[in-house]
Design a protein around this motif. Structure first.
Motif, PDB file in Angstrom:
ATOM      1  N   VAL A   1       8.495  -5.072  12.757  1.00 52.51           N
ATOM      2  CA  VAL A   1       8.394  -6.531  12.931  1.00 52.51           C
ATOM      3  C   VAL A   1       9.503  -7.022  13.865  1.00 52.51           C
ATOM      4  CG1 VAL A   1       8.523  -8.770  11.749  1.00 52.51           C
ATOM      5  CG2 VAL A   1       7.215  -6.895  10.736  1.00 52.51           C
ATOM      6  N   ALA A   2      10.720  -6.513  13.674  1.00 55.02           N
ATOM      7  CA  ALA A   2      11.838  -6.903  14.542  1.00 55.02           C
ATOM      8  C   ALA A   2      11.577  -6.456  15.982  1.00 55.02           C
ATOM      9  CB  ALA A   2      13.145  -6.309  14.015  1.00 55.02           C
ATOM     10  N   LEU A   3      11.016  -5.264  16.146  1.00 56.92           N
ATOM     11  CA  LEU A   3      10.692  -4.774  17.479  1.00 56.92           C
ATOM     12  C   LEU A   3       9.650  -5.674  18.146  1.00 56.92           C
ATOM     13  CD1 LEU A   3      10.990  -2.648  19.712  1.00 56.92           C
ATOM     14  CD2 LEU A   3       9.231  -1.303  18.528  1.00 56.92           C
ATOM     15  N   LEU A   4       8.638  -6.063  17.402  1.00 55.51           N
ATOM     16  CA  LEU A   4       7.628  -6.980  17.950  1.00 55.51           C
ATOM     17  C   LEU A   4       8.270  -8.287  18.417  1.00 55.51           C
ATOM     18  CD1 LEU A   4       4.771  -6.391  15.377  1.00 55.51           C
ATOM     19  CD2 LEU A   4       4.661  -5.883  17.820  1.00 55.51           C
ATOM     20  N   ALA A   5       9.162  -8.833  17.596  1.00 58.65           N
ATOM     21  CA  ALA A   5       9.843 -10.079  17.976  1.00 58.65           C
ATOM     22  C   ALA A   5      10.703  -9.864  19.218  1.00 58.65           C
ATOM     23  CB  ALA A   5      10.706 -10.571  16.810  1.00 58.65           C
ATOM     24  N   LEU A   6      11.390  -8.734  19.297  1.00 55.08           N
ATOM     25  CA  LEU A   6      12.244  -8.457  20.450  1.00 55.08           C
ATOM     26  C   LEU A   6      11.417  -8.274  21.721  1.00 55.08           C
ATOM     27  CD1 LEU A   6      15.132  -8.041  21.434  1.00 55.08           C
ATOM     28  CD2 LEU A   6      14.869  -5.601  20.896  1.00 55.08           C
ATOM     29  N   ILE A   7      10.301  -7.589  21.602  1.00 56.18           N
ATOM     30  CA  ILE A   7       9.413  -7.428  22.765  1.00 56.18           C
ATOM     31  C   ILE A   7       8.950  -8.804  23.260  1.00 56.18           C
ATOM     32  CG2 ILE A   7       7.151  -6.605  23.538  1.00 56.18           C
ATOM     33  CD1 ILE A   7       7.497  -4.287  21.459  1.00 56.18           C
ATOM     34  N   ALA A   8       8.447  -9.616  22.344  1.00 55.00           N
ATOM     35  CA  ALA A   8       7.919 -10.933  22.713  1.00 55.00           C
ATOM     36  C   ALA A   8       9.004 -11.801  23.352  1.00 55.00           C
ATOM     37  CB  ALA A   8       7.326 -11.619  21.492  1.00 55.00           C
ATOM     38  N   TRP A   9      10.192 -11.808  22.753  1.00 57.91           N
ATOM     39  CA  TRP A   9      11.269 -12.669  23.251  1.00 57.91           C
ATOM     40  C   TRP A   9      11.842 -12.168  24.576  1.00 57.91           C
ATOM     41  CZ3 TRP A   9      16.622 -11.481  23.534  1.00 57.91           C
ATOM     42  CH2 TRP A   9      17.420 -12.555  23.929  1.00 57.91           C
ATOM     43  N   SER A  10      12.157 -10.883  24.653  1.00 59.83           N
ATOM     44  CA  SER A  10      12.863 -10.374  25.836  1.00 59.83           C
ATOM     45  C   SER A  10      11.970 -10.298  27.077  1.00 59.83           C
ATOM     46  CB  SER A  10      13.494  -9.012  25.559  1.00 59.83           C
ATOM     47  OG  SER A  10      12.513  -8.014  25.368  1.00 59.83           O
ATOM     48  N   THR A  11      10.669 -10.145  26.875  1.00 59.54           N
ATOM     49  CA  THR A  11       9.763 -10.031  28.024  1.00 59.54           C
ATOM     50  C   THR A  11       9.076 -11.346  28.356  1.00 59.54           C
ATOM     51  OG1 THR A  11       7.812  -9.437  26.712  1.00 59.54           O
ATOM     52  CG2 THR A  11       9.253  -7.615  27.426  1.00 59.54           C
ATOM     53  N   GLY A  12       9.188 -12.325  27.488  1.00 58.22           N
ATOM     54  CA  GLY A  12       8.476 -13.586  27.694  1.00 58.22           C
ATOM     55  C   GLY A  12       6.977 -13.405  27.564  1.00 58.22           C
ATOM     56  N   ALA A  13       6.580 -12.388  26.782  1.00 61.43           N
ATOM     57  CA  ALA A  13       5.168 -12.015  26.679  1.00 61.43           C
ATOM     58  C   ALA A  13       4.266 -13.187  26.287  1.00 61.43           C
ATOM     59  CB  ALA A  13       4.999 -10.868  25.681  1.00 61.43           C
ATOM     60  N   PHE A  14       4.743 -14.040  25.409  1.00 56.67           N
ATOM     61  CA  PHE A  14       3.883 -15.106  24.920  1.00 56.67           C
ATOM     62  C   PHE A  14       4.445 -16.489  25.240  1.00 56.67           C
ATOM     63  CE2 PHE A  14       3.182 -11.313  22.364  1.00 56.67           C
ATOM     64  CZ  PHE A  14       1.839 -11.116  22.647  1.00 56.67           C
ATOM     65  N   ALA A  15       5.407 -16.518  26.144  1.00 61.24           N
ATOM     66  CA  ALA A  15       5.960 -17.802  26.586  1.00 61.24           C
ATOM     67  C   ALA A  15       4.954 -18.457  27.518  1.00 61.24           C
ATOM     68  CB  ALA A  15       7.283 -17.564  27.309  1.00 61.24           C
ATOM     69  N   PRO A  16       4.907 -19.756  27.528  1.00 58.60           N
ATOM     70  CA  PRO A  16       4.004 -20.436  28.467  1.00 58.60           C
ATOM     71  C   PRO A  16       4.347 -20.037  29.895  1.00 58.60           C
ATOM     72  CG  PRO A  16       4.983 -22.005  26.933  1.00 58.60           C
ATOM     73  CD  PRO A  16       5.678 -20.685  26.716  1.00 58.60           C
ATOM     74  N   ARG A  17       3.333 -19.832  30.691  1.00 58.40           N
ATOM     75  CA  ARG A  17       3.563 -19.483  32.098  1.00 58.40           C
ATOM     76  C   ARG A  17       4.111 -20.685  32.846  1.00 58.40           C
ATOM     77  NH1 ARG A  17      -0.727 -15.535  34.815  1.00 58.40           N
ATOM     78  NH2 ARG A  17      -0.233 -13.743  33.563  1.00 58.40           N
ATOM     79  N   ARG A  18       5.046 -20.395  33.718  1.00 57.57           N
ATOM     80  CA  ARG A  18       5.608 -21.466  34.564  1.00 57.57           C
ATOM     81  C   ARG A  18       4.759 -21.610  35.804  1.00 57.57           C
ATOM     82  NH1 ARG A  18      11.923 -19.734  34.673  1.00 57.57           N
ATOM     83  NH2 ARG A  18      12.105 -19.365  32.444  1.00 57.57           N
ATOM     84  N   THR A  19       4.539 -22.833  36.176  1.00 61.59           N
ATOM     85  CA  THR A  19       3.822 -23.063  37.442  1.00 61.59           C
ATOM     86  C   THR A  19       4.860 -23.342  38.505  1.00 61.59           C
ATOM     87  OG1 THR A  19       3.575 -25.395  36.889  1.00 61.59           O
ATOM     88  CG2 THR A  19       1.752 -23.937  36.318  1.00 61.59           C
ATOM     89  N   ARG A  20       4.549 -22.949  39.682  1.00 64.92           N
ATOM     90  CA  ARG A  20       5.527 -23.125  40.781  1.00 64.92           C
ATOM     91  C   ARG A  20       5.221 -24.326  41.580  1.00 64.92           C
ATOM     92  NH1 ARG A  20       8.276 -17.887  41.928  1.00 64.92           N
ATOM     93  NH2 ARG A  20       7.453 -16.520  40.387  1.00 64.92           N
TER      94      ARG A  20
END
Length: 130
Positions: free
Chosen positions: A111-130
């Motif tokens: 579970v901690a690894l899943l959270a670290l993957i999501a946070w450190s890679t921005g996997a599920f962060a909203p995409r930024r538009t340029r």
């Protein structure tokens, strides 16, 4: 340490986790096959394929344009291999060299690894538009 440095440290940890794990799938294939649940067909192919995906995911973390996709892929892969952790826990007698406490600890670490993957890679962060 700034948040950006923490994120880089998390990313480095995720990279090493999957790079080393991916290599282990090829260097220790027979050992890795032992933890594949018996209901899963073609354990050797499963071990080798997951090793390839671990290495591809780790490599994808190194280049910013592929980092988010690699994070999503590693997140999904981590969930996909979770049955192996439950199998080891349920059949702990088959793995006498692994302490039972370590088998129990693998689940919250997952579970901690899943959270670290999501946070450190921005996997599920909203995409930024340029």
């Amino acid at each position: 340490m700034t948040a950006a440095r923490w994120r880089i440290a998390g990313l480095a940890f995720v990279f090493l986790w999957f790079a080393i794990g991916g290599v282990a799938h090829f260097a220790l294939t027979d050992t890795e096959m032992r933890i594949v649940p018996p209901w899963m067909p073609w354990p050797r192919a499963a071990v080798l394929a997951s090793g390839v995906f671990e290495l591809l995911g780790a490599a994808g973390l190194l280049w910013r344009p592929t980092r988010r996709a690699a994070g999503i892929g590693l997140f999904v892969l981590t969930i996909a291999v979770t049955p192996a952790h439950f199998y080891m826990l349920q059949q702990s007698a088959l793995f006498p060299t692994v302490p039972y406490w370590a088998l129990l600890l693998r689940l919250p670490i997952q579970v901690a690894l899943l959270a670290l993957i999501a946070w450190s890679t921005g996997a599920f962060a909203p995409r930024r538009t340029r």
